[in-house]
Scaffold this motif. Structure first.
Motif, PDB file in Angstrom:
ATOM      1  N   HIS A  93      -8.052  -3.014   1.620  1.00  0.00           N
ATOM      2  CA  HIS A  93      -7.996  -1.862   0.737  1.00  0.00           C
ATOM      3  C   HIS A  93      -9.224  -0.980   0.927  1.00  0.00           C
ATOM      4  O   HIS A  93     -10.331  -1.472   1.118  1.00  0.00           O
ATOM      5  N   THR A  94      -9.011   0.342   0.927  1.00  0.00           N
ATOM      6  CA  THR A  94     -10.132   1.290   0.952  1.00  0.00           C
ATOM      7  C   THR A  94      -9.942   2.241  -0.209  1.00  0.00           C
ATOM      8  O   THR A  94      -8.906   2.212  -0.879  1.00  0.00           O
TER       9      THR A  94
ATOM     10  N   TYR B  45       0.828  -1.206   0.000  1.00  0.00           N
ATOM     11  CA  TYR B  45       0.000   0.000   0.000  1.00  0.00           C
ATOM     12  C   TYR B  45       0.864   1.258   0.000  1.00  0.00           C
ATOM     13  O   TYR B  45       1.965   1.273   0.554  1.00  0.00           O
TER      14      TYR B  45
ATOM     15  N   SER C 299       0.248   5.863  -0.040  1.00  0.00           N
ATOM     16  CA  SER C 299      -0.720   6.949   0.060  1.00  0.00           C
ATOM     17  C   SER C 299      -1.202   7.377  -1.328  1.00  0.00           C
ATOM     18  O   SER C 299      -0.481   7.246  -2.307  1.00  0.00           O
TER      19      SER C 299
ATOM     20  N   THR D 232      -2.478   5.359   4.856  1.00  0.00           N
ATOM     21  CA  THR D 232      -3.463   6.292   4.312  1.00  0.00           C
ATOM     22  C   THR D 232      -3.160   7.720   4.772  1.00  0.00           C
ATOM     23  O   THR D 232      -3.262   8.672   4.008  1.00  0.00           O
ATOM     24  N   LYS D 233      -2.751   7.847   6.034  1.00  0.00           N
ATOM     25  CA  LYS D 233      -2.555   9.186   6.607  1.00  0.00           C
ATOM     26  C   LYS D 233      -1.173   9.762   6.351  1.00  0.00           C
ATOM     27  O   LYS D 233      -0.969  10.944   6.521  1.00  0.00           O
TER      28      LYS D 233
ATOM     29  N   VAL E 266      -2.746  -0.207   7.101  1.00  0.00           N
ATOM     30  CA  VAL E 266      -3.403   0.513   6.015  1.00  0.00           C
ATOM     31  C   VAL E 266      -3.800   1.922   6.474  1.00  0.00           C
ATOM     32  O   VAL E 266      -3.643   2.894   5.736  1.00  0.00           O
ATOM     33  N   GLU E 267      -4.266   2.036   7.701  1.00  0.00           N
ATOM     34  CA  GLU E 267      -4.659   3.358   8.206  1.00  0.00           C
ATOM     35  C   GLU E 267      -3.482   4.309   8.278  1.00  0.00           C
ATOM     36  O   GLU E 267      -3.584   5.474   7.891  1.00  0.00           O
TER      37      GLU E 267
ATOM     38  N   HIS F 180      -9.322   5.270   0.024  1.00  0.00           N
ATOM     39  CA  HIS F 180      -8.426   6.369   0.386  1.00  0.00           C
ATOM     40  C   HIS F 180      -6.957   5.979   0.325  1.00  0.00           C
ATOM     41  O   HIS F 180      -6.100   6.731   0.755  1.00  0.00           O
ATOM     42  N   VAL F 181      -6.687   4.781  -0.165  1.00  0.00           N
ATOM     43  CA  VAL F 181      -5.305   4.322  -0.201  1.00  0.00           C
ATOM     44  C   VAL F 181      -5.116   3.567  -1.503  1.00  0.00           C
ATOM     45  O   VAL F 181      -6.087   3.084  -2.087  1.00  0.00           O
TER      46      VAL F 181
END
Lengths: 331, 306
Positions: B229-230, B128, B130, B215-216, B211-212, B232-233
């Motif tokens: 997976h979302t 993953y 960003s 993402t950030k 993943v969080e 936002h990533v």
């Protein structure tokens, strides 16, 4: 002389029974209170025994002072080359504690002086309640604040690649140890005899001069104890630092200016235990009495527990001695 | 004389009462337990963090299929599942890695039964990054250079990724897992060739946490199950060798074998499972159970011909 014989009546038997039950209750209650009284001693010793027992095989078989304390390489689950060096973890705990105290000491001593000497009674009550509420916030909530609030803030303000680092955890743990420092520091400031303050005022000292020249020196042992207990809190904190440090095996100190890089991620002793204990298998010794290599991970985590035990024990003892110091002086 | 006798009699009598009441209570307790057991079955499971969502979905759906059976789901990591299984706390261990020979020996030694393995789904280990990160494809060698102990890649610019353009620090923030997770072990085996990780990675305790955090964090890279997976990533495409075409971890790419980091998700029982557990596992492998695999973002077993 004949012993006066009692008649066997229902009332007599009932009386005997009643007396006997009361005696039994008495013993039971006495025993219970005694047990409660010594329970904390029993708990401390049994915890120490348990931690030591689990860690002992590692201490016996593969403990090597140099590789354990002076190597940063923490690879307890490596396939080819298992290494158990806790220098980086010690450095992590140390760096978080340093930042935490830099944050907490000025804040909490200021608060303590304000509460004890400067504010009105109503404000004082309100302040005390607020400080107590601060103490009641669970550490996982603090960790969440570190993750969600201070993390992006630090990235924005400093340009660091990630906000989960020693600075973040230090701020969080510093705020967490404020209540404990405030309450003990305030007690010791209030324990300064009124005569000192009256004498200072009679000599024409301003309020600030009284605080700075008279109260703080008189209360210094208590303040030292307060700070040391705060340090103990910072060293032992687990959940919040797990979430806010970035949990990364790394030494934030080096020869390059400014020597201490608070913007680097670190990992503390406590967080390592909590993150890895769940999955480290507790394996028994084989037929020949030697342990499989996989068993060492669990054991070394307990050795880290012993190290933490020793650190907090030393800190608390010094704090105790400091407090005793003021008491003796007063008498 | 008489005094002593009375007290002695009373003593014996009261001990008798205590003893009888104790036996009575335990007797009642035992009976109750038995009664509930015939009414409801509980299948306790724990293990892989990667599989928690999937197993939870299965458990909820199976409650509808067979209301008499409750499936308890706990995470913690593959290591936890295997340990719990060896200690006999659970019926099924969910794992995202094979059981080590040492662990098999332990299970045999402790319980006298051999662990039995079931492949229940396939997963791809996704890399993953960003959304802001311009990186597109990484080869396995490059991943080893980023994560491996002697890897030389620490900056995005070394990979030809220009982070200055988007105003982000050039340093690669490596997000990893705690050292006894199944995902960690799989990554070490497949990407690092069983060598060790470089120190200084951020070791998260859960698949979702990785993943969080990625993402950030604009400069971060992380690995986790494809099911996390979302929108936002983003997935980084993975190529088997440098210069070759990279593939995203999708259903098709895993099925066709093009994606290099695919693995099986497993369940272990001690010895052959009993009738209730067997029925549950059979249901998981049925079309209805495998439909849920797809819904959870993983790859169904039935579609991969072995």
């Amino acid at each position: 002389m004949a012993i006066p014989q009692k008649k066997i009546t229902a009332a007599n038997i009932f009386q005997w029974l009643w007396k006997w039950i009361r005696q039994l209750c008495e013993w039971f209650i006495v025993g219970l209170i005694y047990l409660c009284g010594v329970s904390s001693i029993i708990f401390v010793f049994s915890i120490f025994y348990f931690v030591f027992r689990e860690g002992a095989p590692f201490l016996r078989d593969c403990f090597d002072f140099k590789n354990f304390f002076l190597s940063p390489e923490w690879y307890p689950t490596s396939i080819s080359n298992k290494r158990y060096g806790i220098l980086a973890l010690l450095a992590g705990t140390g760096s978080v504690t340093i930042v935490a105290m830099l944050v907490a000491v000025p804040f909490s001593l200021g608060t303590a002086i304000f509460i004890a000497e400067f504010c009105k009674k109503k404000t004082k009550e309100a302040m005390k309640i607020v400080v107590e509420i601060l103490a009641a916030i669970p550490s996982v909530v603090w960790g969440f604040i570190g993750l969600m609030v201070t993390n992006p803030l630090i990235v924005k303000l400093t340009g660091a690649p990630i906000g989960l680092n020693a600075l973040n955890a230090g701020i969080i743990v510093g705020l967490m140890s404020v209540p404990i420092i405030v309450s003990i520091a305030e007690d010791s400031i209030r324990a300064v005899p009124d005569g000192y303050i009256e004498a200072a005022e009679a000599l024409g000292a301003t309020r600030w001069q009284t605080v700075y020249r008279v109260i703080l020196p008189a209360a210094k042992n208590g303040l030292l104890a307060a700070v040391l207990l705060g340090v103990g809190r910072a060293v032992g904190e687990t959940m919040a630092v797990l979430m806010a440090t970035g949990h990364s095996v790394n030494i934030p100190f080096n020869g390059e200016f400014p020597y201490f890089h608070a913007l680097e991620s670190v990992r503390t002793l406590t967080a390592t235990i909590v993150a890895e204990m769940g999955e480290a298998p507790r394996l028994d010794a084989g037929m020949n009495g030697s342990f499989p290599a996989e068993a060492r991970h669990y054991q070394v985590l307990f050795v880290i527990g012993i190290v933490l035990f020793v650190i907090t024990f030393v800190i608390n003892t010094i704090a105790d001695l400091a407090v005793k110091g003021i008491r003796q002086k007063k008498v | 004389m008489f005094r002593i006798e009375t007290s002695a009699i009373l003593k014996v009598l009261s001990y008798g009462i205590i003893a009888v009441s104790c036996v009575g209570f335990t007797g009642c307790g035992g009976g109750e337990k038995k009664a509930t057991k015939t009414e409801k079955f509980v299948i306790a499971t724990s293990g892989s963090d990667t599989m928690v969502n999937l197993v939870q979905m299965w458990a909820e759906e199976y409650q509808k299929v067979n209301p008499l059976v409750t499936v308890e789901v706990a995470g913690g990591g593959s290591g936890v599942g295997i340990r719990d299984l060896i200690q006999g706390i659970i019926t099924i261990a969910n794992t995202s890695r094979e059981m080590e020979p040492v662990e098999r020996d332990q299970a045999k030694q402790k319980t006298g039964k051999d662990p039995v393995e079931f492949i229940v789904a396939y997963d791809a280990l996704a890399v993953y990054a960003s959304m802001k990160n311009p990186v597109d494809t990484l080869s396995l060698e490059e991943l080893a250079g980023i994560y491996g102990e002697n890897g030389q890649i620490d900056k995005w610019s070394q990979l030809g990724v220009n982070m200055k353009a988007i105003g982000v620090n050039d340093e690669i923030v490596r997000v990893s897992r705690q050292n006894s997770s199944g995902t960690y072990a799989y990554f070490r085996e497949k990407v690092l060739n069983k060598k060790d990780f470089k120190m200084g990675s951020k070791d998260m305790s859960g698949s979702k946490d990785v993943v969080e955090l990625v993402t950030k964090t604009a400069g971060a890279i992380g690995y986790s199950g494809m099911g996390y997976h979302t929108e936002h990533v983003k997935f980084v495409k993975v190529a088997a060798k440098k210069g070759e075409q990279g593939y995203e971890p999708s259903l098709d790419n895993v099925l066709s074998g093009k994606y290099p980091l695919a693995r099986s998700l497993l369940m272990f029982t001690l010895g052959q499972p009993d009738a209730t557990t067997k029925a549950y596992i059979d249901w998981l492998l049925s079309p209805a159970g495998q439909e849920i695999v797809k819904k959870a973002g993983y790859v169904p077993v039935a579609m991969v011909k072995r």
